[in-house]
Design an enzyme around this catalytic site. Sequence first.
Site, PDB file in Angstrom:
ATOM      1  CD  GLU A 104      -6.763   5.211 -12.000  1.00  0.00           C
ATOM      2  OE1 GLU A 104      -5.977   5.665 -11.205  1.00  0.00           O
ATOM      3  OE2 GLU A 104      -6.414   4.203 -12.706  1.00  0.00           O
ATOM      4  CG  ASP A 105      -3.211   7.682  -9.237  1.00  0.00           C
ATOM      5  OD1 ASP A 105      -3.676   7.031 -10.500  1.00  0.00           O
ATOM      6  OD2 ASP A 105      -2.275   7.301  -8.632  1.00  0.00           O
ATOM      7  CG  ASP A 108       2.481   6.681 -17.397  1.00  0.00           C
ATOM      8  OD1 ASP A 108       2.924   7.550 -18.144  1.00  0.00           O
ATOM      9  OD2 ASP A 108       3.257   5.884 -16.801  1.00  0.00           O
ATOM     10  CG  PHE A 158       7.839   8.316 -11.165  1.00  0.00           C
ATOM     11  CD1 PHE A 158       7.160   7.336 -11.823  1.00  0.00           C
ATOM     12  CD2 PHE A 158       8.015   8.650  -9.911  1.00  0.00           C
ATOM     13  CE1 PHE A 158       6.280   6.532 -10.875  1.00  0.00           C
ATOM     14  CE2 PHE A 158       7.398   7.655  -8.946  1.00  0.00           C
ATOM     15  CZ  PHE A 158       6.314   6.775  -9.602  1.00  0.00           C
ATOM     16  NE  ARG A 171       0.258   5.463  -1.420  1.00  0.00           N
ATOM     17  CZ  ARG A 171       0.088   4.856  -2.547  1.00  0.00           C
ATOM     18  NH1 ARG A 171      -0.488   5.608  -3.403  1.00  0.00           N
ATOM     19  NH2 ARG A 171       0.483   3.568  -2.967  1.00  0.00           N
TER      20      ARG A 171
HETATM   21  P1  5GP Z   1      -1.060   3.451 -16.878  1.00  0.00           P
HETATM   22  O1  5GP Z   1      -1.627   1.865 -16.594  1.00  0.00           O
HETATM   23  O2  5GP Z   1      -1.841   4.424 -17.410  1.00  0.00           O
HETATM   24  O3  5GP Z   1       0.575   3.116 -17.519  1.00  0.00           O
HETATM   25  O4  5GP Z   1      -0.562   3.644 -15.091  1.00  0.00           O
HETATM   26  C1  5GP Z   1      -1.653   4.151 -14.331  1.00  0.00           C
HETATM   27  C2  5GP Z   1      -0.985   4.030 -13.140  1.00  0.00           C
HETATM   28  O5  5GP Z   1       0.445   3.932 -12.686  1.00  0.00           O
HETATM   29  C3  5GP Z   1      -1.402   5.170 -11.977  1.00  0.00           C
HETATM   30  O6  5GP Z   1      -2.628   4.515 -11.382  1.00  0.00           O
HETATM   31  C4  5GP Z   1      -0.327   5.088 -11.013  1.00  0.00           C
HETATM   32  O7  5GP Z   1      -0.640   4.186  -9.883  1.00  0.00           O
HETATM   33  C5  5GP Z   1       0.933   4.761 -11.721  1.00  0.00           C
HETATM   34  N1  5GP Z   1       1.878   5.836 -12.213  1.00  0.00           N
HETATM   35  C6  5GP Z   1       1.712   6.325 -13.416  1.00  0.00           C
HETATM   36  N2  5GP Z   1       2.582   7.371 -13.709  1.00  0.00           N
HETATM   37  C7  5GP Z   1       3.048   7.696 -12.409  1.00  0.00           C
HETATM   38  C8  5GP Z   1       3.793   8.875 -11.882  1.00  0.00           C
HETATM   39  O8  5GP Z   1       4.183   9.545 -12.480  1.00  0.00           O
HETATM   40  N3  5GP Z   1       3.924   8.787 -10.470  1.00  0.00           N
HETATM   41  C9  5GP Z   1       3.191   7.737  -9.667  1.00  0.00           C
HETATM   42  N4  5GP Z   1       3.370   7.968  -8.522  1.00  0.00           N
HETATM   43  N5  5GP Z   1       2.715   6.809 -10.265  1.00  0.00           N
HETATM   44  C10 5GP Z   1       2.164   6.745 -11.556  1.00  0.00           C
END
Ligand code: 5GP
Length: 186
Positions: A104-105, A108, A158, A171
């Site tokens: 995963e990237d 959050d 962010f 990206r």
């Molecule tokens: P979660 O479900 O954990 O809140 O969010 C996960 C997804 O939200 C990540 O896979 C990503 O695509 C997006 N995301 C969360 N925080 C960031 C951020 O700081 N920057 C970007 N570009 N995407 C984020």
Amino acid sequence: MDNTSELYRDLDRILITREEIAAKVRELGQTITADYRGKNPVMICILKGAAMFFTDLIREIDLPLTLDFMAISSYGSATKTSGVVRILKDLDKDIVDKDVIVVEDIVDTGITLSYLKKILEQRGAKSLKVATLLDKPARRKVKDLYVDYMCFNIPDAFVVGYGLDYDQVYRNLPDIGVLSPKIYES
Ligand code: 5GP
């Protein structure tokens, strides 16, 4: 691309440099190589955000691994999670009896990953671990989410670059930076 280029003007600051990323990814590749010695793990890339991390990481893992790809959507073009996760592209092969590593990237709130883990756990893998490039623990909503491998803990901001986007842009930045709020507030 050097950091005087146009895309960098939209950043407040660079948070993690390409050199720091490369060093950590190499280290993680060595750890996974040691942990999975004698195994043939299936590495699953979560598109699109993890694409850069994934392609760099697998080249640092000295094992006969295989690849698969999954695309999910949880964000749309906003900077806040919607809480709704959709599978846009599923795996090509089943993962029954496989040692699976999901790449995963960023984690959050944790909603996306906990959903993903749930659906993959139902598919009969022998083991399932998660590797994430970034973790924002301050924003976690899913409290019992365990992340096995993580490269960087980051503050609540962010970020874009090295695969991470805002509205599909940024990206291709080689470094990871904090996007200037004026970009998404305007
Ligand atoms: P979660 O479900 O954990 O809140 O969010 C996960 C997804 O939200 C990540 O896979 C990503 O695509 C997006 N995301 C969360 N925080 C960031 C951020 O700081 N920057 C970007 N570009 N995407 C984020």
